[in-house]
Design a protein around this motif. Structure first.
Motif, short mmCIF file in Angstrom:
data_model
loop_
_atom_site.label_atom_id
_atom_site.label_comp_id
_atom_site.label_asym_id
_atom_site.label_seq_id
_atom_site.Cartn_x
_atom_site.Cartn_y
_atom_site.Cartn_z
N UNK A 133 41.48 -11.26 37.42
CA UNK A 133 42.86 -10.98 37.83
C UNK A 133 43.75 -10.80 36.61
N UNK A 134 43.56 -11.65 35.60
CA UNK A 134 44.34 -11.54 34.37
C UNK A 134 44.08 -10.20 33.68
N UNK A 135 42.82 -9.80 33.62
CA UNK A 135 42.46 -8.53 32.98
C UNK A 135 43.10 -7.36 33.71
N UNK A 136 43.07 -7.38 35.05
CA UNK A 136 43.65 -6.28 35.82
C UNK A 136 45.16 -6.21 35.65
N UNK A 137 45.81 -7.37 35.64
CA UNK A 137 47.26 -7.40 35.42
C UNK A 137 47.60 -6.81 34.06
N UNK A 138 46.78 -7.13 33.06
CA UNK A 138 47.01 -6.58 31.72
C UNK A 138 46.85 -5.06 31.71
N UNK A 139 45.84 -4.56 32.42
CA UNK A 139 45.64 -3.11 32.48
C UNK A 139 46.81 -2.42 33.16
N UNK A 140 47.37 -3.06 34.20
CA UNK A 140 48.51 -2.48 34.90
C UNK A 140 49.76 -2.54 34.02
N UNK A 141 49.94 -3.68 33.36
CA UNK A 141 51.15 -3.88 32.55
C UNK A 141 51.15 -3.02 31.29
N UNK A 142 49.96 -2.62 30.81
CA UNK A 142 49.87 -1.87 29.57
C UNK A 142 50.74 -0.63 29.51
N UNK A 143 50.55 0.34 30.43
CA UNK A 143 51.38 1.55 30.37
C UNK A 143 52.87 1.27 30.54
N UNK A 144 53.21 0.27 31.37
CA UNK A 144 54.62 -0.05 31.59
C UNK A 144 55.23 -0.65 30.33
N UNK A 145 54.52 -1.56 29.68
CA UNK A 145 55.01 -2.17 28.44
C UNK A 145 55.08 -1.13 27.32
N UNK A 146 54.07 -0.27 27.25
CA UNK A 146 54.07 0.76 26.22
C UNK A 146 55.28 1.67 26.32
N UNK A 147 55.60 2.09 27.54
CA UNK A 147 56.77 2.94 27.74
C UNK A 147 58.06 2.21 27.44
N UNK A 148 58.14 0.94 27.85
CA UNK A 148 59.36 0.17 27.62
C UNK A 148 59.62 -0.07 26.14
N UNK A 149 58.57 -0.44 25.40
CA UNK A 149 58.74 -0.67 23.96
C UNK A 149 59.08 0.62 23.22
N UNK A 150 58.43 1.71 23.61
CA UNK A 150 58.67 2.99 22.93
C UNK A 150 60.10 3.47 23.15
N UNK A 151 60.60 3.29 24.38
CA UNK A 151 61.95 3.76 24.69
C UNK A 151 63.03 2.81 24.19
N UNK A 152 62.77 1.49 24.31
CA UNK A 152 63.82 0.52 24.00
C UNK A 152 63.83 0.02 22.57
N UNK A 153 62.67 -0.11 21.95
CA UNK A 153 62.60 -0.63 20.59
C UNK A 153 61.91 0.38 19.67
N UNK A 154 60.61 0.25 19.55
CA UNK A 154 59.80 1.16 18.75
C UNK A 154 58.36 1.02 19.21
N UNK A 155 57.58 2.10 19.06
CA UNK A 155 56.17 2.01 19.45
C UNK A 155 55.43 0.96 18.64
N UNK A 156 55.94 0.59 17.49
CA UNK A 156 55.28 -0.41 16.66
C UNK A 156 55.23 -1.78 17.33
N UNK A 157 56.16 -2.03 18.24
CA UNK A 157 56.20 -3.31 18.92
C UNK A 157 55.08 -3.46 19.94
N UNK A 158 54.42 -2.39 20.32
CA UNK A 158 53.28 -2.54 21.23
C UNK A 158 52.11 -3.23 20.51
N UNK A 159 52.16 -3.24 19.18
CA UNK A 159 51.15 -3.96 18.40
C UNK A 159 51.67 -5.32 17.94
N UNK A 160 52.94 -5.39 17.56
CA UNK A 160 53.50 -6.66 17.11
C UNK A 160 53.53 -7.71 18.21
#
Length: 458
Positions: A132-159
């Motif tokens: 369940x944790x792995x699936x939640x992470x897979x779902x959250x990945x694209x959403x978090x990636x878009x949010x960090x790229x738009x709101x902060x910087x793509x570098x925060x997807x790694x930080x």
């Protein structure tokens, strides 16, 4: 739960980075002035992750899973830090490859550690929670990636991995106590590592470049396919002769382990068809936005999580498991048959319902394949067995991307008929999975950790 927390943190972090870059690739490419080569940011992680998934299981058996898990998390964090500060595409691709080394190992080791913590009967519940944790992470990945790229910087997807990873390292060091390695004397199979890396590299490059960078019939793609075939033959020969093989041939003398590995590959192959080509169908045929198309994958993954959790609880209570992959094959085949009739006028509900049902069927497969595969071998080889099973899962995803991509390209690219053919071609694979599920012999699951083998000789 105290023991699960460090495992959940580690697994969440590793799975998040499988998908978090997908929505950030345009921003990364623009910032680093990269063109088509930006696809290597995702491919590098997949490539090294597939190899480390296999190798880490053996290393955990030889030197202790806790020690190798701590090393893997550290490697992942170093790769994350380097990725966040990368100034060129080449540096970022290398850093992502380093991340993949750690991420693939984390996934394999966490699943193997459940075999140390719980009996086969109770193991299903732990694996369901981790799934369940792995699936939640897979779902959250694209959403978090878009949010960090738009709101902060793509570098925060790694930080963002750094605080999670440090917390996981501390929790593992303090809370996780495992039995010592069964075999402290042993040599690493270097020749096996080289040949399996060559094979995996060829497979990943074929699936990455085929139909995109190069036509499927191009000399480059055909040459890589031939290299992969030769490397696979060499790997099989090397493993039969090695003193400490990465993939011990005796594992496949257990028919139940062989059946579980084959079903894992088939389930991953069909899952890839749904995850990749349903959003593509929605964008090219129904003209939906990329964000909207991505939302349709959520019911699939939620169904997978629900089925894994439910079947885990029921297996723990009853000790019976054979019915789940049988039902799963039927549910997935029926759902993909419905999707095979979809066209530009198919409504949202008519797509969401079969996707959710397909996720339920695949969830039954994932849960039981891992459980049966682990229990079919001795406790001393559970790490190696888990690595092999996860490697088959990775291969299934790679083969699925290549096969269904070839089917789509063979038709009129982007046409309704081509997509319908992709979804319909998954049905024969589920029919094969059903036949394999019926061959599995159900054995009583003990309520204690023991070095039992349930597989019969193949």
């Amino acid at each position: 739960m105290v023991l699960l927390i460090p495992l959940m943190l580690s697994l969440f972090m590793a799975n998040l980075d499988q998908t978090i870059v997908s929505t950030a690739l345009p921003s990364i490419g623009k910032d680093l002035h990269a063109g088509t080569g930006v696809s290597w940011i995702a491919s590098a992680y997949l490539l090294t992750g597939s190899v480390s998934t296999l190798l880490s299981g053996k290393l955990g058996d030889l030197y202790g899973r806790k020690r190798i898990l701590q090393l893997s998390v550290t490697v992942f964090l170093v790769g994350s830090l380097l990725s966040g500060f990368a100034g060129t595409l080449s540096v970022l691709a290398f850093s992502r490859a380093l991340q993949g080394v750690g991420g693939g190992a984390i996934t394999s080791l966490v699943m193997a550690i459940t075999g140390d913590l719980a009996s086969p009967r109770r193991r299903a519940r732990l694996q369901a929670a981790l799934g369940a944790v792995a699936a939640v992470a897979l779902i959250a990945g694209p959403l978090c990636g878009g949010a960090f790229s738009d709101g902060l910087s793509w570098r925060w997807i790694f930080f963002v991995n750094l605080p999670i990873g440090v917390l996981a390292l501390l929790a593992v060091a303090v809370k996780l106590h495992l039995p010592g390695p069964a075999a402290v004397e042993g040599r690493i199979d270097l020749l096996g590592a080289v040949t399996v890396t060559t094979f995996t590299t060829a497979v990943v490059l074929v699936t990455t470049w085929g139909g995109h960078e190069h036509p499927w019939s191009s000399p480059v793609v055909l040459g890589l396919a031939a290299l992969g075939a030769v490397a696979l033959v060499c790997y099989l020969v090397v493993e039969h002769r090695a003193a400490e093989p990465i993939t011990p041939p005796h594992l496949f003398r257990s028919a139940d382990f062989a059946l579980a590995a084959a079903q894992f590959l088939l389930a991953s192959l069909v899952l890839m068809a749904a995850m990749l080509y349903v959003p593509m169908f929605l964008q090219t045929v129904q003209r939906k936005s990329a964000f909207t198309a991505g939302l349709y994958v959520i019911p699939l993954l939620l169904g997978l999580v629900a089925a894994a959790v439910l079947s885990g609880l029921l297996i723990t209570r009853t000790g019976r498991y054979k019915a789940y992959p049988v039902a799963g094959a039927i549910l997935v085949a029926a759902s993909m048959a419905v999707l095979g009739r979809a066209d530009e006028g198919t409504g949202a509900v008519a797509l969401i319902v079969p996707l959710a049902v397909a996720g339920i069927g695949l969830g039954f497969f994932v849960q039981v394949c891992l459980l049966v595969g682990q229990y079919a071998v001795g406790q001393d080889h559970i790490g190696t067995a888990t690595g092999v099973l996860n490697f088959f899962r990775s291969l299934g995803g790679a083969f699925g991307a290549a096969l269904f991509g070839a089917i789509l390209t063979a038709g009129t690219h982007g046409s309704i008929a081509a997509f319908q053919a992709v979804f319909s071609w998954t049905i024969p694979f589920m029919a094969l999975a059903l036949a394999l599920a019926l061959l599995i012999r159900e054995h009583p699951l003990p309520d204690a950790v023991e070095p039992a083998r349930i597989g019969r000789s193949a």
